[in-house]
Structure formats: C-alpha cells, structure tokens
Design a protein around this motif. Structure first.
Motif, PDB file in Angstrom:
ATOM      1  N   SER A  73       0.842  -1.194   0.000  1.00 55.77           N
ATOM      2  CA  SER A  73       0.000   0.000   0.000  1.00 55.77           C
ATOM      3  C   SER A  73       0.880   1.249   0.000  1.00 55.77           C
ATOM      4  N   THR A  74       0.252   2.394  -0.158  1.00 52.40           N
ATOM      5  CA  THR A  74       0.972   3.642   0.024  1.00 52.40           C
ATOM      6  C   THR A  74       1.409   3.749   1.487  1.00 52.40           C
ATOM      7  N   PHE A  75       2.395   4.584   1.739  1.00 54.75           N
ATOM      8  CA  PHE A  75       2.929   4.702   3.092  1.00 54.75           C
ATOM      9  C   PHE A  75       1.836   5.091   4.084  1.00 54.75           C
ATOM     10  N   ALA A  76       0.986   6.031   3.703  1.00 52.77           N
ATOM     11  CA  ALA A  76      -0.048   6.527   4.610  1.00 52.77           C
ATOM     12  C   ALA A  76      -1.330   5.718   4.550  1.00 52.77           C
ATOM     13  N   GLY A  77      -1.429   4.782   3.603  1.00 52.24           N
ATOM     14  CA  GLY A  77      -2.732   4.197   3.300  1.00 52.24           C
ATOM     15  C   GLY A  77      -2.938   2.757   3.677  1.00 52.24           C
ATOM     16  N   THR A  78      -2.199   2.234   4.645  1.00 50.20           N
ATOM     17  CA  THR A  78      -2.385   0.832   5.024  1.00 50.20           C
ATOM     18  C   THR A  78      -3.839   0.540   5.379  1.00 50.20           C
ATOM     19  N   ALA A  79      -4.384   1.284   6.329  1.00 53.66           N
ATOM     20  CA  ALA A  79      -5.744   1.013   6.810  1.00 53.66           C
ATOM     21  C   ALA A  79      -6.793   1.289   5.743  1.00 53.66           C
TER      22      ALA A  79
END
Length: 300
Positions: A73-79
């Motif tokens: 995922s993107t660094f900020a977008g795990t959740a």
C-alpha cells in the motif's frame, strides 16, 4: 472453529511458513512478528504492507516472500487499502478471509494514523499490526513519534547533554483504545506465546482490531543480532514496555513486576543510548514509575 481460533503454542503452531525467504537484516524483530502472526492467521489471509521495512524485504522481484495473498500500500494508506479489500470481499459474500496489515511505527503513529483512526471509527473488519522498531529504520533511522526519549537517530542526533530524542513515545495503545475499538493489545517479540494468544484473541472479535508489538532493530538500536528477543524481554521486565489489552470496553493491564530489572542495564546495552548520563536515565525511570502509578490507580 477455524485455524485462527485454535489455541496455539510452540508445539501446535503450524509448520507451514507464510513469510519466508525474505531479505530482512539478521535479528529483525519486525520480520519475526510478521512470520508468527501469519502462522496463526493461516493461508486464508491477505497481508497489506505499506512502504517500509517489510515491503522492502518481502517483495523482491521475482521472489515474493509471502505465502498468502499480499499487496503493498501507500505509506499513509495501510488502513484505507485494508478497508477497500474488506469491502470487496463483503460485496462477494466472502467472510472467512483475515485482512491483516503490517506497518511500522512511522507508518502507523505518524503518517498512517489518520487512515487507521478512520478505519476504527467505521469499525471495518480488519486486524492492524504495528511492528514498532522505534524509528523509520528502512530509510535511514529517522525519529518517529514512537522513538523513546534520549534515543539517537539521524534526525535526533547527539549534540551534548542528554542529546537524542527530546520527546517520549506516543501512548499509541491508549490512543487506539480511546476510539472504542473492538480489541487492542500490546505485545513483544520477546514473548511469542503471548503474541500468539493475542493474535488468536483478536481473531475472535469482529470489527477493527489492533496489536502494537515491540520489535527491536539490531541496526537502529545498536544491538548484536542475537540480542533481539532478550532485549524485548528486558523492556518488559524493566517496566519500560507495558503489556496490556483492551476489549469489551475495558482495559486489562499486566500486573506490575514484583521488582523491576535495572533500567540502566537495558539502556547501556544499546548504542543508540550510549550518550545518556545518569540524570537522563533517572528521568526515564521517573516516567516509567509515573506511568505504573497511574496503572496501579486504575486497578485500585
């Protein structure tokens, strides 16, 4: 009862590996956390891994180190990516897949906390595991908001006096629990039976679940590779890492050890703290004692 719900220990843990052949540094606590969690959750898992140590060591073309479905995922977008995967399975009527995220301290407590907070608020059915090595290790050992007071990193360098990080760790466990989450826990790679128990217990709840596991990094902490598990255990015995759970709207803290082991010994064995004097170590001990005092008040 699914495989994820069976009581597991060293004798009953499945032999099949779902995270193997990776390129992690010797003694990496984060890779151990991922390996054990996936053994508990089993093949019917989807691992979401943001930019960071585990994606760097687990996705090396043409080799994929995950034995289950996995995605970066993107660094900020795990959740938020986990939310999409959960929604996709729900639309297909599939409800027996464990959607699990593995993100570091920076990707969780800093850049990823907004998406995590939103997922908890929506109560999306997922398990989020933060492997906390207490800095942005993959990109050169920069300070995160989970870097402990006094630790030297490339962005909290030593420059006389106490030096190192001027702030302590965010209380991430209590921040997450304050959302009213279904299940949250802390753990360490120094007590894998406890971690397995908590992953299993998390699997028994619906909605968003969260586990914060202390995962020493020999490179960033200045340890010998064989010290990872021992140092994680010492973090608990010295009272600096508190084992806890939150479920059914209640906190469940581990009891105070009858006698703490020496904080100075824990600090002195790590090169990232080599510059700290007795006064700074006394400050760390006081912060520990104040926290345990608040826990004692909770029990009483």
């Amino acid at each position: 009862m699914t495989d994820a719900l069976k009581p597991l220990n060293a004798r009953t843990l499945p032999e099949e590996e779902y995270f193997y052949g990776h390129k992690a540094c010797p003694g990496c606590g984060g890779s151990l956390a991922v390996r054990i969690a996936l053994k508990v959750l089993g093949r019917k898992s989807v691992a979401v891994v943001p930019a960071g140590c585990m994606s760097a060591v687990g996705f090396n073309f043409p080799q994929l180190s995950f034995g289950c479905n996995s995605i970066i995922s993107t660094f900020a977008g795990t959740a938020s990516m986990m939310t999409g995967i959960v929604a996709g399975y729900k639309a297909q009527g599939i409800d027996d897949v464990a959607v699990v995220g593995f993100a570091g301290d920076g990707g969780t407590a800093d850049i990823g906390i907004q998406a995590l907070s939103g997922a908890i608020h929506r109560n999306d059915n997922m398990l989020y595991i933060c492997y906390d090595n207490e800095a942005y290790m993959n990109t050169g050992i920069q300070k995160s908001s989970l870097t402990p007071f006094g630790a030297a990193t490339t962005t909290s360098p030593v420059s006389g006096g106490a030096g190192g990080s001027l702030t302590g760790k965010k209380n991430l466990f209590e921040i997450v629990a304050a959302h009213g989450i279904s299940y949250a826990a802390t753990a360490t790679v120094g007590d894998l039976p406890d971690f397995m128990k908590k992953v299993t217990r998390a699997s028994q709840y619906k909605g968003t679940r969260f586990i914060h596991i202390l995962s020493p990094c020999p490179l960033g902490w200045g340890l010998r590779t064989e010290e990872t598990v021992e140092v994680a255990r010492e973090a608990v015995s010295s009272g600096l890492w508190i084992q806890a759970e939150f479920y059914d709207s209640e906190y469940h803290y581990a009891r105070r050890p009858p006698e703490f082991t020496d904080v100075k010994h824990y600090i002195r064995r790590q090169k990232r703290f080599a510059h700290l004097g007795d006064e700074a170590i006394a400050q760390i001990e006081k912060a520990r004692d104040d926290k345990w005092l608040s826990i004692d008040r909770y029990f009483n």
